[in-house]
Motif scaffolding. Structure first.
Motif, PDB file in Angstrom:
ATOM      1  N   GLY A  81     -38.256  75.463  93.294  1.00  0.00           N
ATOM      2  CA  GLY A  81     -37.164  74.504  93.334  1.00  0.00           C
ATOM      3  C   GLY A  81     -37.427  73.296  92.453  1.00  0.00           C
ATOM      4  N   PRO A  82     -36.420  72.449  92.223  1.00  0.00           N
ATOM      5  CA  PRO A  82     -36.546  71.338  91.274  1.00  0.00           C
ATOM      6  C   PRO A  82     -37.563  70.271  91.687  1.00  0.00           C
ATOM      7  N   ALA A  83     -37.649  69.943  92.976  1.00  0.00           N
ATOM      8  CA  ALA A  83     -38.585  68.906  93.410  1.00  0.00           C
ATOM      9  C   ALA A  83     -40.028  69.383  93.299  1.00  0.00           C
ATOM     10  N   SER A  84     -40.291  70.610  93.736  1.00  0.00           N
ATOM     11  CA  SER A  84     -41.644  71.173  93.633  1.00  0.00           C
ATOM     12  C   SER A  84     -42.087  71.231  92.175  1.00  0.00           C
ATOM     13  N   MET A  85     -41.169  71.644  91.301  1.00  0.00           N
ATOM     14  CA  MET A  85     -41.498  71.761  89.893  1.00  0.00           C
ATOM     15  C   MET A  85     -41.871  70.404  89.297  1.00  0.00           C
ATOM     16  N   LEU A  86     -41.063  69.387  89.569  1.00  0.00           N
ATOM     17  CA  LEU A  86     -41.328  68.060  89.012  1.00  0.00           C
ATOM     18  C   LEU A  86     -42.640  67.487  89.535  1.00  0.00           C
ATOM     19  N   LEU A  87     -42.883  67.604  90.827  1.00  0.00           N
ATOM     20  CA  LEU A  87     -44.107  67.064  91.415  1.00  0.00           C
ATOM     21  C   LEU A  87     -45.346  67.791  90.904  1.00  0.00           C
ATOM     22  N   CYS A  88     -45.299  69.108  90.895  1.00  0.00           N
ATOM     23  CA  CYS A  88     -46.466  69.888  90.477  1.00  0.00           C
ATOM     24  C   CYS A  88     -46.813  69.644  89.010  1.00  0.00           C
ATOM     25  N   GLY A 236     -40.698  76.536 100.869  1.00  0.00           N
ATOM     26  CA  GLY A 236     -41.631  75.732 101.655  1.00  0.00           C
ATOM     27  C   GLY A 236     -42.913  75.423 100.912  1.00  0.00           C
ATOM     28  N   PHE A 237     -44.014  75.312 101.696  1.00  0.00           N
ATOM     29  CA  PHE A 237     -45.307  74.967 101.085  1.00  0.00           C
ATOM     30  C   PHE A 237     -45.793  76.061 100.138  1.00  0.00           C
ATOM     31  N   GLY A 238     -45.516  77.326 100.495  1.00  0.00           N
ATOM     32  CA  GLY A 238     -45.940  78.427  99.626  1.00  0.00           C
ATOM     33  C   GLY A 238     -45.285  78.355  98.258  1.00  0.00           C
ATOM     34  N   GLY A 239     -43.995  78.044  98.224  1.00  0.00           N
ATOM     35  CA  GLY A 239     -43.300  77.903  96.948  1.00  0.00           C
ATOM     36  C   GLY A 239     -43.823  76.723  96.155  1.00  0.00           C
ATOM     37  N   PHE A 240     -44.094  75.602  96.859  1.00  0.00           N
ATOM     38  CA  PHE A 240     -44.654  74.420  96.203  1.00  0.00           C
ATOM     39  C   PHE A 240     -46.016  74.729  95.588  1.00  0.00           C
ATOM     40  N   ALA A 241     -46.898  75.370  96.370  1.00  0.00           N
ATOM     41  CA  ALA A 241     -48.249  75.670  95.886  1.00  0.00           C
ATOM     42  C   ALA A 241     -48.218  76.642  94.719  1.00  0.00           C
ATOM     43  N   ARG A 242     -47.277  77.574  94.750  1.00  0.00           N
ATOM     44  CA  ARG A 242     -47.208  78.605  93.703  1.00  0.00           C
ATOM     45  C   ARG A 242     -46.892  78.006  92.333  1.00  0.00           C
ATOM     46  N   VAL A 243     -46.180  76.882  92.311  1.00  0.00           N
ATOM     47  CA  VAL A 243     -45.804  76.272  91.030  1.00  0.00           C
ATOM     48  C   VAL A 243     -47.025  75.718  90.295  1.00  0.00           C
ATOM     49  N   PHE A 244     -48.103  75.425  91.033  1.00  0.00           N
ATOM     50  CA  PHE A 244     -49.289  74.858  90.395  1.00  0.00           C
ATOM     51  C   PHE A 244     -49.846  75.781  89.316  1.00  0.00           C
ATOM     52  N   VAL A 245     -49.848  77.076  89.585  1.00  0.00           N
ATOM     53  CA  VAL A 245     -50.433  77.988  88.608  1.00  0.00           C
ATOM     54  C   VAL A 245     -49.549  78.107  87.373  1.00  0.00           C
ATOM     55  N   THR A 246     -48.218  78.065  87.534  1.00  0.00           N
ATOM     56  CA  THR A 246     -47.343  78.119  86.369  1.00  0.00           C
ATOM     57  C   THR A 246     -47.418  76.808  85.579  1.00  0.00           C
ATOM     58  N   ALA A 247     -47.611  75.698  86.297  1.00  0.00           N
ATOM     59  CA  ALA A 247     -47.802  74.418  85.606  1.00  0.00           C
ATOM     60  C   ALA A 247     -49.108  74.433  84.824  1.00  0.00           C
ATOM     61  N   SER A 248     -50.150  75.013  85.417  1.00  0.00           N
ATOM     62  CA  SER A 248     -51.447  75.097  84.730  1.00  0.00           C
ATOM     63  C   SER A 248     -51.356  75.997  83.513  1.00  0.00           C
ATOM     64  N   LEU A 284     -44.538  62.950  78.060  1.00  0.00           N
ATOM     65  CA  LEU A 284     -43.149  62.525  77.838  1.00  0.00           C
ATOM     66  C   LEU A 284     -42.232  63.730  77.700  1.00  0.00           C
ATOM     67  N   PHE A 285     -42.630  64.679  76.850  1.00  0.00           N
ATOM     68  CA  PHE A 285     -41.807  65.857  76.623  1.00  0.00           C
ATOM     69  C   PHE A 285     -41.649  66.684  77.899  1.00  0.00           C
ATOM     70  N   TYR A 286     -42.759  66.888  78.603  1.00  0.00           N
ATOM     71  CA  TYR A 286     -42.729  67.754  79.765  1.00  0.00           C
ATOM     72  C   TYR A 286     -41.908  67.172  80.903  1.00  0.00           C
ATOM     73  N   LEU A 287     -42.254  65.959  81.333  1.00  0.00           N
ATOM     74  CA  LEU A 287     -41.646  65.432  82.550  1.00  0.00           C
ATOM     75  C   LEU A 287     -40.154  65.153  82.376  1.00  0.00           C
ATOM     76  N   ILE A 288     -39.749  64.626  81.224  1.00  0.00           N
ATOM     77  CA  ILE A 288     -38.322  64.390  81.008  1.00  0.00           C
ATOM     78  C   ILE A 288     -37.572  65.717  80.921  1.00  0.00           C
ATOM     79  N   SER A 289     -38.145  66.692  80.213  1.00  0.00           N
ATOM     80  CA  SER A 289     -37.498  68.004  80.093  1.00  0.00           C
ATOM     81  C   SER A 289     -37.373  68.674  81.455  1.00  0.00           C
ATOM     82  N   ILE A 290     -38.431  68.604  82.257  1.00  0.00           N
ATOM     83  CA  ILE A 290     -38.417  69.261  83.567  1.00  0.00           C
ATOM     84  C   ILE A 290     -37.417  68.588  84.505  1.00  0.00           C
ATOM     85  N   LEU A 291     -37.329  67.272  84.439  1.00  0.00           N
ATOM     86  CA  LEU A 291     -36.350  66.561  85.255  1.00  0.00           C
ATOM     87  C   LEU A 291     -34.936  67.019  84.901  1.00  0.00           C
TER      88      LEU A 291
END
Length: 587
Positions: A81-88, A236-248, A284-291
């Motif tokens: 989801g959008p919030a998990s993606m931005l935070l992660c 939920g938490f599983g979806g939030f945690a899963r985004v960490f690996v795609t962010a990495s 700058l590129f990442y966070l603005i684009s992801i938002l």
């Protein structure tokens, strides 16, 4: 005025020869810029310092702004989801920025081939460095396969035709480019990265317009997609945690700045500049684009991410403007970014394998991989790395979207292991520097505000991410394939560590056992058997920070470096200093 016997005016500056550079027979302030010889070439081949500051800067951006941002964000949005993606992405971005500062300290002081792999071997543990280097080489080789698989996903926007043919052509093109000269790689990466940066700027502008009402529906979107059922935190938490690996996975590539250190001109000046400036641009590129992606694309958009396909949110946003041409243009840029990311991964993997083969005193790869052409290209290492990309053709059997997801997990975890290793190497490097009484003023680049908390912060936070991000593969239902893709890197690292330390320790153990009973001559000429207690064989080889050599491989500025510094200072003090300041800031 008369000319001398060599046809040169007596008052004109003498051209500096290669012999002058090697013997040091010159006076710095008397050497004009146009009197420089051709860049230094190792007489025994080896790598060449052929990458300029502008190329290294764009390599850092190009290696990071690629499939992870253009395609991986679609997977992140669908799963978290959008919030998990931005935070992660924000959390991982901060961790990687600190990691980059730590790496910058070591890479500026010791700009060697192999970079953070070499630093882990030198300052932490040779066996761990061996395991890390082979793991990271595999990471880069798999990254090439991942990027070629991503090319097939991008091509599905236009046609379902046999996209593996394009992957094969891309593979051939990348091998040819990397087989010529490091400048060819650097120049290709520079222009492809420039295109991506320009496109992201355009995307940010279009994303804002689409959100405020310039879209096919002609209505204001705002934060509507953050409030649809299931959002903003999906799974939920599983979806939030899963985004960490795609962010990495998306941020992976910044650590390869250190890999380019061995082929960067004037590393004392250029490496700190790159470290300090580039990552702020990436954030700058990442966070603005992801938002903007989270605001303009719903997490449940059809075919955003599934087993057979993955759609780029960037293409979706461009399509929302109402122009098929704009969407095709964006998809074309994404295709070039795939080419750029593959180019970057192939270069980095080749240099890691080369670094393994030239490790002193004990090479950690067959010597054949240390051979280079006269142009400084390690061809055997290049061919070995590129051969692994045959994995990309497996997409024909299991689906491009599914394969790309698994490869993304493997590469993402491997990136995290690299960041942990940079933290460990920096921790030991800083300990050695202080313990041996060297002044911090001797550091060519000193990230003061990260002392002393930087290394432990990177080690512990990244380790925590590695552990928790596979949550969804275990809870609520165990998925063997997903679990494998999240954690396979850990037993591989452990196995490689044990293999290397065993190879180094077992010969000594054999000698100890053979000498456990020794015949000795005592006074009076009689012989007796004396039992010798075998020494304990240690299964770890942590480097002694009080004895590690901190002077070997330190970079000493040569003539070319000093002339470049003089030229830069003259430009920044001259009549056109402001245009030059802008140029150096951008390029």
């Amino acid at each position: 005025m008369s000319q001398n016997d060599h046809g040169q005016r007596p008052d004109s500056p003498r051209k500096v020869s290669q012999e002058d550079v090697e013997t040091g027979s010159f006076v710095d302030h008397e050497v004009p810029v146009d009197a420089l010889p051709v860049p230094l070439v190792d007489k025994h081949h080896g790598l060449h310092r052929g990458l300029s500051a502008r190329q290294v800067s764009m390599i850092a951006i190009g290696g990071t702004i690629g499939t992870g941002l253009f395609l991986g964000t679609g997977r992140s949005l669908a799963q978290g989801g959008p919030a998990s993606m931005l935070l992660c992405y924000a959390i991982v971005g901060f961790i990687v920025y600190i990691t980059l500062l730590l790496l910058g300290e070591m890479a500026t002081q010791y700009p060697v081939a192999g970079s953070f792999n070499a630093y882990a071997t030198r300052f932490f543990s040779p066996s761990y460095g061996f395991a890390l280097s082979w793991n990271y080489w595999f990471n880069d080789a798999v990254s090439v396969a991942s990027d070629l698989t991503a090319a097939q996903l991008v091509l599905q926007f236009w046609t379902p035709w046999h996209s593996w043919v394009i992957s094969l052509l891309f593979w051939v093109f990348l091998v040819v480019v990397n087989s010529t000269h490091v400048r060819a790689y650097g120049e290709l990466e520079y222009w492809l990265s420039s295109l991506k940066v320009a496109t992201i700027v355009v995307f940010i502008i279009i994303g804002i317009l689409v959100n405020v009402g310039v879209n096919t529906e002609h209505h204001y979107i705002g934060a509507h997609y953050w409030h649809i059922p299931g959002a903003p935190f999906v799974g939920g938490f599983g979806g939030f945690a899963r985004v960490f690996v795609t962010a990495s996975f998306a941020y992976g590539g910044t650590e390869s700045l250190g890999i380019t250190a061995g082929e960067t001109k004037n590393p004392s000046r250029n490496m700190p500049r790159v470290v300090k400036l580039v990552f702020w641009r990436i954030i700058l590129f990442y966070l603005i684009s992801i938002l903007l992606i989270g605001l303009n694309v719903p997490y449940n958009y059809p075919n955003l991410s599934n087993k057979s396909t993955t759609t780029s949110p960037f293409t979706i946003v461009f399509k929302e403007v109402g122009s098929t041409v704009a969407a095709s243009f964006m998809n074309t840029v994404i295709l070039t970014s795939v080419l750029s990311a593959g180019n970057h991964a192939l270069f980095a993997g080749t240099r890691v394998l080369y670094g393994l083969a030239v490790t002193h005193p004990n090479p950690q790869a067959p010597r054949i991989f240390s051979w280079t052409t006269k142009s400084g290209i390690p061809l055997p290492a290049l061919f070995a790395t590129s051969s692994v990309s045959i994995l990309c053709f497996g997409s024909s059997f299991i689906g491009s979207g599914q394969l790309w997801g698994w490869l993304q997990n493997i590469v993402g975890v491997s990136n995290q292991i690299a960041w942990v290793s940079i933290g460990l190497a920096s921790w030991r490097f800083r300990t050695a520097w202080v313990r041996q009484g060297r002044s911090l003023d001797e550091l060519k680049f000193h990230a003061k505000w990260t002392w002393p908390w930087g290394p432990p912060f990177v080690v512990f936070t990244t380790s925590a991410l590695i552990i928790i991000q596979g949550w969804s593969s275990v809870i609520p239902k165990f998925s063997a394939v997903d679990f494998f893709s999240f954690y396979i890197e850990i037993p591989i690292m452990l196995f490689m560590y044990i293999v290397w330390i065993a190879l180094r320790r077992l010969p000594g153990l054999k000698r100890i056992l053979e000498d456990s009973a020794t015949e000795t001559i005592v006074d009076g000429g009689t012989s007796s058997i004396t039992s010798i207690v075998p020494k304990r064989v240690l299964w770890f080889d942590l480097v002694d920070t009080s004895k590690v050599d901190l002077y070997a491989d330190e970079h000493k500025d040569d003539l070319v470096d000093r002339i470049e510094d003089q030229e830069r200072e003259q430009r920044l003090k001259g009549k056109w200093r402001w245009p030059w300041k802008v140029y150096y800031l951008i390029a």
